[in-house]
Design a protein around this motif. Structure first.
Motif, PDB file in Angstrom:
ATOM      1  N   ALA A 423      54.049  27.848  37.512  1.00  0.00           N
ATOM      2  CA  ALA A 423      55.376  27.472  37.013  1.00  0.00           C
ATOM      3  C   ALA A 423      56.350  28.645  37.070  1.00  0.00           C
ATOM      4  CB  ALA A 423      55.256  26.965  35.576  1.00  0.00           C
ATOM      5  N   GLN A 424      55.818  29.838  36.997  1.00  0.00           N
ATOM      6  CA  GLN A 424      56.657  31.037  36.963  1.00  0.00           C
ATOM      7  C   GLN A 424      57.427  31.254  38.252  1.00  0.00           C
ATOM      8  OE1 GLN A 424      54.798  35.208  37.032  1.00  0.00           O
ATOM      9  NE2 GLN A 424      55.359  34.977  34.884  1.00  0.00           N
ATOM     10  N   GLN A 425      56.801  30.949  39.392  1.00  0.00           N
ATOM     11  CA  GLN A 425      57.417  31.143  40.708  1.00  0.00           C
ATOM     12  C   GLN A 425      57.629  32.633  40.996  1.00  0.00           C
ATOM     13  OE1 GLN A 425      58.384  28.650  43.090  1.00  0.00           O
ATOM     14  NE2 GLN A 425      57.184  27.285  41.775  1.00  0.00           N
ATOM     15  N   TYR A 426      58.487  32.916  41.953  1.00  0.00           N
ATOM     16  CA  TYR A 426      58.877  34.287  42.310  1.00  0.00           C
ATOM     17  C   TYR A 426      60.280  34.199  42.895  1.00  0.00           C
ATOM     18  CZ  TYR A 426      57.333  32.503  46.866  1.00  0.00           C
ATOM     19  OH  TYR A 426      57.181  31.724  47.992  1.00  0.00           O
ATOM     20  N   PHE A 427      60.937  35.334  43.044  1.00  0.00           N
ATOM     21  CA  PHE A 427      62.297  35.316  43.599  1.00  0.00           C
ATOM     22  C   PHE A 427      62.242  35.316  45.121  1.00  0.00           C
ATOM     23  CE2 PHE A 427      65.798  37.751  45.492  1.00  0.00           C
ATOM     24  CZ  PHE A 427      66.868  36.949  45.120  1.00  0.00           C
ATOM     25  N   ARG A 428      63.106  34.519  45.717  1.00  0.00           N
ATOM     26  CA  ARG A 428      63.274  34.528  47.174  1.00  0.00           C
ATOM     27  C   ARG A 428      64.759  34.436  47.475  1.00  0.00           C
ATOM     28  NH1 ARG A 428      63.047  29.933  50.933  1.00  0.00           N
ATOM     29  NH2 ARG A 428      63.072  30.755  53.062  1.00  0.00           N
ATOM     30  N   GLY A 429      65.251  35.373  48.258  1.00  0.00           N
ATOM     31  CA  GLY A 429      66.654  35.386  48.625  1.00  0.00           C
ATOM     32  C   GLY A 429      66.831  35.648  50.107  1.00  0.00           C
ATOM     33  N   VAL A 430      67.916  35.146  50.642  1.00  0.00           N
ATOM     34  CA  VAL A 430      68.260  35.346  52.054  1.00  0.00           C
ATOM     35  C   VAL A 430      69.520  36.187  52.104  1.00  0.00           C
ATOM     36  CG1 VAL A 430      68.937  34.225  54.211  1.00  0.00           C
ATOM     37  CG2 VAL A 430      67.199  33.169  52.745  1.00  0.00           C
ATOM     38  N   ASP A 431      69.489  37.237  52.899  1.00  0.00           N
ATOM     39  CA  ASP A 431      70.629  38.143  52.975  1.00  0.00           C
ATOM     40  C   ASP A 431      71.787  37.482  53.711  1.00  0.00           C
ATOM     41  OD1 ASP A 431      71.484  40.823  52.254  1.00  0.00           O
ATOM     42  OD2 ASP A 431      71.717  41.138  54.403  1.00  0.00           O
ATOM     43  N   MET A 432      72.956  37.515  53.069  1.00  0.00           N
ATOM     44  CA  MET A 432      74.167  36.940  53.650  1.00  0.00           C
ATOM     45  C   MET A 432      75.212  38.036  53.761  1.00  0.00           C
ATOM     46  SD  MET A 432      73.088  33.846  53.962  1.00  0.00           S
ATOM     47  CE  MET A 432      74.536  32.858  54.304  1.00  0.00           C
ATOM     48  N   PRO A 433      75.268  38.751  54.880  1.00  0.00           N
ATOM     49  CA  PRO A 433      76.206  39.876  55.013  1.00  0.00           C
ATOM     50  C   PRO A 433      77.656  39.479  54.798  1.00  0.00           C
ATOM     51  CG  PRO A 433      74.608  39.851  56.809  1.00  0.00           C
ATOM     52  CD  PRO A 433      74.439  38.568  56.074  1.00  0.00           C
TER      53      PRO A 433
END
Length: 699
Positions: A423-433
């Motif tokens: 349930a905790q998950q993790y962070f995932r992000g995509v770089d948007m210059p």
């Protein structure tokens, strides 16, 4: 977005230090007037007429006012550690102290203050970047205002040089008489530093290029050494509090030490092969001391005396601590690894009592097995009516479950937490210059806060296991692993890298707090408990005993001095010669008497004697020194509080009380009592004379 200057020249003159950036000739010049230390900005570059030297520095660490003078601390050498999301990260290698005055005489206290900072702080693991915020996790960075200067976005908990940057920060906010109001021109001179672990390793996993990063940020609040800083303070800051973030970066073309963050590939928005997007995946954990008022009191005993104050008195501080934890991280899973028997049981009971007072309608579950009746002890709120019902307490009997080198049984804790981790998950992000930041695709919604007695050895093992479980999950979600597969079996070379990253992190955190590397790192490095590792742990235990009793006082003083817990300029002016040994001279001499006794005993044993020499005289000589050595050793052990190297800047209350009890006991000693009392009467006059001398010297 205002970033710190990458290049700064400092022009040293008799009346000022002038800081300029050669690459930004139109930027305001920072001037520090001498000898006052006043800060001002100049739009032009009014270089002093008589410059004694010009030096190139990597940044300004800060300014600190000691007893007699104020100093600018500058970074003279920095080592590139690798690129994080295209921006170079550096380690502080060397620093210099620039005094406002040219002192003609030496002052013992001033020299000792400088020595503490140079020895214990400036050689510490400090890192910085001109382009990326190292104080914040990537999840917090994704929601930050990127138009703000870098130092304004910094997490106050991990902004390690925040206190010594106070002069520049206060000038930035309010200016001064000659420059009233906000002064944004000083922003590029304020450089945030973090203390802890920072490892950036470009590698491949199953032929997929990626960068694995491990960052541990040590909190500046309640920082210190193992036995002199325990529990929490009234503001809710926990001792040995660290945030550890494990990061995986995919499709990062700026992974090596070469290149530049503003390369054409980055500006075009194309990353890695075939223009794939740069992705950042991160997982955050925290550690910290048991959040109650407690201490372990050194007295030269291997096992210090444990002192736990009333749990009710610590409740307001614990509320502040967990209020911050919940506000920043969401739900908190409190993993407690102390022993359930012996002296540590008091800490287990205190923690559980605190959690029961915080959550509403606590529900308890205890699970046992053939090894221990209480393998797990879980405390959960029965409802979610209030803020602190987001606390979930999980006790695991680490020592009993892993006894006999059965360290694989520690994975039972991961199994116990599995539903929470999913349930905790993790962070995932995509770089948007184009947007200047990360676009969040997935959030980490809670955090695991782990502790043992020191929040070091057992904590390191468990944190590495949770990080391993989450990394397997990340790779599975990315399609790099099949369901049920682990990276340990899929890529042994990556497994080796992972193990050593976490073992090095364990050593760094432990060195900062306990003065040695961590125990149980053989498990982290090799995956199993070994006899060689057990022997190494024994060596560490002995070294810790020596350091924590005889060396940690000055190290604690250095932390207190740099972080602002003690300010020499505002301390009592009468306390001249702060570092002088105030113990009666006879007390000071006893360890030397013991050492001389041992010396004479060894001389008697190993010195050749003439064939016709009398044996009984040598035996009497040895017997005399055996008696002296035995008495000296017995006195030292029985009055250990008098021989511990205590912090001198911020004396601990329990140390002061214990010292007074011990000296009172010595006064009643039939042999030493009269001499000790006579010396103390003279000492009060000496203190008064020293205070007067100190006033004159400072004036």
């Amino acid at each position: 977005m205002t970033l710190p200057f990458r290049d700064i020249n400092v022009h040293v003159a008799a009346d000022s230090y002038t800081f300029t950036s050669p690459s930004s000739p139109n930027a305001p010049t920072l001037i520090i007037d001498r000898p006052t230390g006043d800060v001002r900005l100049s739009e032009a570059a009014p270089f002093p007429k008589r410059v004694s030297r010009v030096s190139s520095i990597s940044g300004i660490l800060g300014f600190i006012r000691l007893r007699l003078d104020k100093y600018a601390i500058v970074i003279t050498k920095a080592q590139p550690m690798g690129r994080l999301k295209g921006h170079m990260v550096y380690k502080v290698i060397s620093t210099d102290f620039l005094p406002m005055r040219e002192r003609q005489i030496r002052d013992p206290d001033e020299d000792q203050f400088l020595s503490l900072l140079r020895t214990y702080i400036m050689k510490g693991p400090m890192y910085f970047s001109y382009g990326v915020d190292l104080t914040n996790s990537f999840q917090r960075q994704a929601s930050a205002d990127t138009s703000s200067p870098l130092w304004m976005r910094a997490d106050d908990r991990f902004f390690w040089n925040r206190f010594v940057q106070s002069d520049l920060i206060n000038f930035r906010r309010m200016g001064n008489r000659s420059h009233p109001g906000s002064q944004p021109g000083v922003d590029p001179y304020i450089l945030p530093i973090v203390w802890g672990t920072l490892e950036i390793r470009p590698t491949t996993f199953k032929n997929t290029p990626l960068t694995i990063v491990l960052i541990t940020r040590k909190a500046r609040h309640r920082a210190g050494t193992r036995y002199f800083t325990r529990g929490i303070d009234e503001e809710g800051h926990a001792a040995n509090y660290n945030e550890t973030e494990q990061i995986v970066v995919l499709n990062d073309t700026g992974r090596g030490l070469g290149g530049y963050a503003g390369s054409s590939d980055m500006q075009s928005g194309k990353y890695g092969a075939e223009g794939a997007e740069m992705q950042v995946l991160s997982y955050v954990q925290t550690r910290g001391s048991v959040p109650v008022y407690w201490a372990e009191i050194n007295a030269l005993k291997y096992t210090p005396k444990l002192q736990v104050r009333g749990i009710e008195t610590a409740l307001p501080a614990a509320k502040k601590h967990f209020d911050e934890q919940i506000r920043i991280y969401g739900d908190n899973y409190l993993v407690n690894l102390v022993n359930q028997k012996g002296r540590e049981k008091r800490m287990k009971d205190a923690y559980e009592q605190m959690v029961k007072m915080l959550v509403s309608s606590p529900s308890e579950k205890v699970k046992g097995d053939v090894i221990t009746d209480e393998k797990f002890h879980v405390i959960e709120p029965s409802s979610s009516r209030q803020e602190f019902d987001r606390l979930h307490y999980v006790y695991f009997d680490f020592h009993h479950e892993t006894k006999g080198l059965q360290m694989h049984r520690a994975m039972l804790l991961v199994e116990q937490l599995q539903d929470a981790l999913i349930a905790q998950q993790y962070f995932r992000g995509v770089d948007m210059p184009a947007n200047g930041g990360l676009e969040t695709r997935n959030h980490q919604t809670s955090v695991v806060r782990t502790n043992c007695m020191d929040s070091l050895d057992r904590t390191n093992v468990v944190q590495s296991m949770l990080a391993r479980w989450t990394l397997d999950r990340m790779f599975t979600d990315l399609g790099l692993l099949q369901r049920g597969e682990t990276f340990a079996t899929a890529d042994p070379a990556f497994e080796f890298l992972f193990r050593n990253l976490w073992a090095d992190n364990a050593d760094t955190v432990s060195n900062s707090y306990a003065g040695t590397g961590a125990m149980k790192t053989d498990l982290t490095r090799t995956g199993k408990r070994t006899k060689a590792g057990t022997f190494a742990d024994g060596n560490i235990a002995v070294t810790r005993y020596y350091l924590n009793n005889f060396r940690d006082g000055p190290r604690q003083d250095a932390f207190d001095l740099f972080l602002g817990a003690y300010e020499p300029a505002t301390a009592n002016i009468g306390s001249s010669l702060v570092f002088a040994d105030r113990r009666p001279i006879l007390i000071q001499s006893i360890p030397y008497v013991f050492a001389f006794s041992l010396f004479f005993i060894f001389v008697s044993l190993f010195t050749r004697r003439a064939p016709d020499s009398a044996v009984w005289t040598i035996r009497l000589f040895m017997l005399f020194w055996f008696v002296v050595a035995g008495w000296s050793f017995s006195f030292i052990i029985n009055n250990g509080m008098l021989f511990v190297n205590w912090p001198k800047l911020n004396p601990r209350p329990w140390a002061t009380e214990g010292y007074q009890d011990a000296i009172t006991k010595v006064r009643k000693d039939a042999l030493l009592g009269p001499f000790v009392a006579r010396h103390e009467r003279g000492l009060s006059t000496a203190r008064y004379l020293n205070a007067e001398e100190g006033k004159k010297r400072i004036e």
